[in-house]
Design a protein around this motif. Structure first.
Motif, PDB file in Angstrom:
ATOM      1  N   PRO A 110      22.151  -5.919 -19.823  1.00 56.78           N
ATOM      2  CA  PRO A 110      22.572  -7.251 -19.368  1.00 56.78           C
ATOM      3  C   PRO A 110      21.416  -8.089 -18.821  1.00 56.78           C
ATOM      4  N   LEU A 111      20.341  -7.440 -18.399  1.00 54.01           N
ATOM      5  CA  LEU A 111      19.183  -8.155 -17.884  1.00 54.01           C
ATOM      6  C   LEU A 111      18.634  -9.139 -18.909  1.00 54.01           C
ATOM      7  N   ILE A 112      18.790  -8.841 -20.187  1.00 49.08           N
ATOM      8  CA  ILE A 112      18.250  -9.693 -21.248  1.00 49.08           C
ATOM      9  C   ILE A 112      18.887 -11.084 -21.231  1.00 49.08           C
ATOM     10  N   ASN A 113      20.075 -11.217 -20.654  1.00 49.76           N
ATOM     11  CA  ASN A 113      20.779 -12.501 -20.617  1.00 49.76           C
ATOM     12  C   ASN A 113      20.582 -13.264 -19.311  1.00 49.76           C
ATOM     13  N   LYS A 114      19.880 -12.690 -18.343  1.00 47.09           N
ATOM     14  CA  LYS A 114      19.690 -13.351 -17.052  1.00 47.09           C
ATOM     15  C   LYS A 114      18.452 -14.234 -17.114  1.00 47.09           C
ATOM     16  N   LYS A 115      18.684 -15.529 -17.291  1.00 48.08           N
ATOM     17  CA  LYS A 115      17.574 -16.462 -17.479  1.00 48.08           C
ATOM     18  C   LYS A 115      16.619 -16.474 -16.295  1.00 48.08           C
ATOM     19  N   GLN A 116      17.146 -16.394 -15.084  1.00 45.69           N
ATOM     20  CA  GLN A 116      16.264 -16.448 -13.924  1.00 45.69           C
ATOM     21  C   GLN A 116      15.370 -15.218 -13.823  1.00 45.69           C
ATOM     22  N   ALA A 117      15.734 -14.122 -14.475  1.00 42.06           N
ATOM     23  CA  ALA A 117      14.916 -12.913 -14.444  1.00 42.06           C
ATOM     24  C   ALA A 117      13.787 -12.962 -15.466  1.00 42.06           C
ATOM     25  N   HIS A 118      13.810 -13.947 -16.356  1.00 43.62           N
ATOM     26  CA  HIS A 118      12.835 -14.004 -17.439  1.00 43.62           C
ATOM     27  C   HIS A 118      12.115 -15.342 -17.471  1.00 43.62           C
ATOM     28  N   ILE A 119      11.299 -15.575 -16.473  1.00 42.92           N
ATOM     29  CA  ILE A 119      10.492 -16.781 -16.456  1.00 42.92           C
ATOM     30  C   ILE A 119       9.075 -16.344 -16.786  1.00 42.92           C
ATOM     31  N   LEU A 120       8.634 -16.708 -17.991  1.00 37.65           N
ATOM     32  CA  LEU A 120       7.361 -16.198 -18.495  1.00 37.65           C
ATOM     33  C   LEU A 120       6.180 -16.554 -17.610  1.00 37.65           C
ATOM     34  N   GLY A 121       6.196 -17.702 -17.001  1.00 33.63           N
ATOM     35  CA  GLY A 121       5.058 -18.114 -16.188  1.00 33.63           C
ATOM     36  C   GLY A 121       4.864 -17.270 -14.949  1.00 33.63           C
ATOM     37  N   GLN A 122       5.911 -16.627 -14.466  1.00 33.03           N
ATOM     38  CA  GLN A 122       5.805 -15.861 -13.231  1.00 33.03           C
ATOM     39  C   GLN A 122       5.141 -14.507 -13.443  1.00 33.03           C
ATOM     40  N   ASP A 123       5.588 -13.746 -14.422  1.00 35.29           N
ATOM     41  CA  ASP A 123       5.004 -12.433 -14.681  1.00 35.29           C
ATOM     42  C   ASP A 123       5.228 -12.078 -16.146  1.00 35.29           C
ATOM     43  N   SER A 124       4.429 -12.683 -17.004  1.00 40.10           N
ATOM     44  CA  SER A 124       4.601 -12.536 -18.446  1.00 40.10           C
ATOM     45  C   SER A 124       4.528 -11.092 -18.901  1.00 40.10           C
ATOM     46  N   ALA A 125       3.586 -10.338 -18.360  1.00 41.20           N
ATOM     47  CA  ALA A 125       3.412  -8.949 -18.791  1.00 41.20           C
ATOM     48  C   ALA A 125       4.648  -8.114 -18.462  1.00 41.20           C
ATOM     49  N   MET A 126       5.243  -8.334 -17.303  1.00 44.02           N
ATOM     50  CA  MET A 126       6.434  -7.568 -16.922  1.00 44.02           C
ATOM     51  C   MET A 126       7.614  -7.923 -17.837  1.00 44.02           C
ATOM     52  N   VAL A 127       7.810  -9.217 -18.100  1.00 41.31           N
ATOM     53  CA  VAL A 127       8.916  -9.650 -18.958  1.00 41.31           C
ATOM     54  C   VAL A 127       8.727  -9.086 -20.362  1.00 41.31           C
ATOM     55  N   LEU A 128       7.528  -9.164 -20.903  1.00 44.50           N
ATOM     56  CA  LEU A 128       7.237  -8.618 -22.229  1.00 44.50           C
ATOM     57  C   LEU A 128       7.536  -7.122 -22.264  1.00 44.50           C
ATOM     58  N   GLY A 129       7.092  -6.408 -21.250  1.00 44.54           N
ATOM     59  CA  GLY A 129       7.352  -4.965 -21.180  1.00 44.54           C
ATOM     60  C   GLY A 129       8.834  -4.648 -21.109  1.00 44.54           C
ATOM     61  N   GLN A 130       9.582  -5.405 -20.312  1.00 48.12           N
ATOM     62  CA  GLN A 130      11.018  -5.172 -20.195  1.00 48.12           C
ATOM     63  C   GLN A 130      11.712  -5.339 -21.545  1.00 48.12           C
TER      64      GLN A 130
END
Length: 170
Positions: A110-130
């Motif tokens: 479900p994390l994949i649908n949480k827009k606030q959890a996926h802001i590329l500018g904040q921590d791109s490497a973490m989002v990409l890894g997730q």
């Protein structure tokens, strides 16, 4: 954010590009990911240059590609041929399987649908890894648990590898 992936006939995800900014359309992502060349190289490597497989995509991908096909659209002067009509019907069934694959990932993670959890500018490497881990673990689930119940085995007589075989490839 946008993610573009290639779904294989066995129900597994074969390639993932992204996540990227949602400002780019899918056609641009397909070009940036070099998916057409990726599929063509795989075909040549495993089957020779005379036998290229293709993948189906939405109408936004219309254009000239080696390994990407879109729905045939009739015009007033040129109605569909029987072969084009058959290809369109086959594509419709394939597109449904692709949507099931996306739904499987969204249901499991479900994390994949949480827009606030996926802001590329904040921590791109973490989002990409997730995102990559979510697709990898989804492939593991398909290989370990779904077997002949996945869309690939039912629709294309192409079951996924066992979990052991998949992990040996990774």
């Amino acid at each position: 954010m946008k993610v573009l992936s290639i779904q294989l006939p066995n129900g597994m995800t074969g390639a993932v590009y992204g996540p990227t900014s949602g400002k780019q359309d899918d056609r641009m992502l397909f070009c940036l990911a070099h998916f057409d060349n990726f599929i063509m190289d795989l075909c040549i490597q495993h089957h020779g240059a005379g036998h290229l497989y293709c993948t189906y995509g939405d109408g936004i991908f219309a254009g000239y590609w080696f390994c990407l096909r879109t729905r045939h659209e009739p015009t007033q002067l040129y109605p569909l041929t029987p072969a084009q009509h058959t290809k369109n019907e086959n594509m419709k069934a394939v597109r449904e399987c692709v949507e099931w694959s996306y739904a499987r990932v969204e249901l499991l993670w479900p994390l994949i649908n949480k827009k606030q959890a996926h802001i590329l500018g904040q921590d791109s490497a973490m989002v990409l890894g997730q995102f990559r881990v979510m697709f990898f673990l989804t492939n593991c689930k398909v290989a370990a648990e779904e077997g002949s119940t996945c869309s690939g085995a039912r629709m294309f007589a192409c079951p996924p590898p066992s979990l052991e075989e998949y992990l040996a490839m990774a």
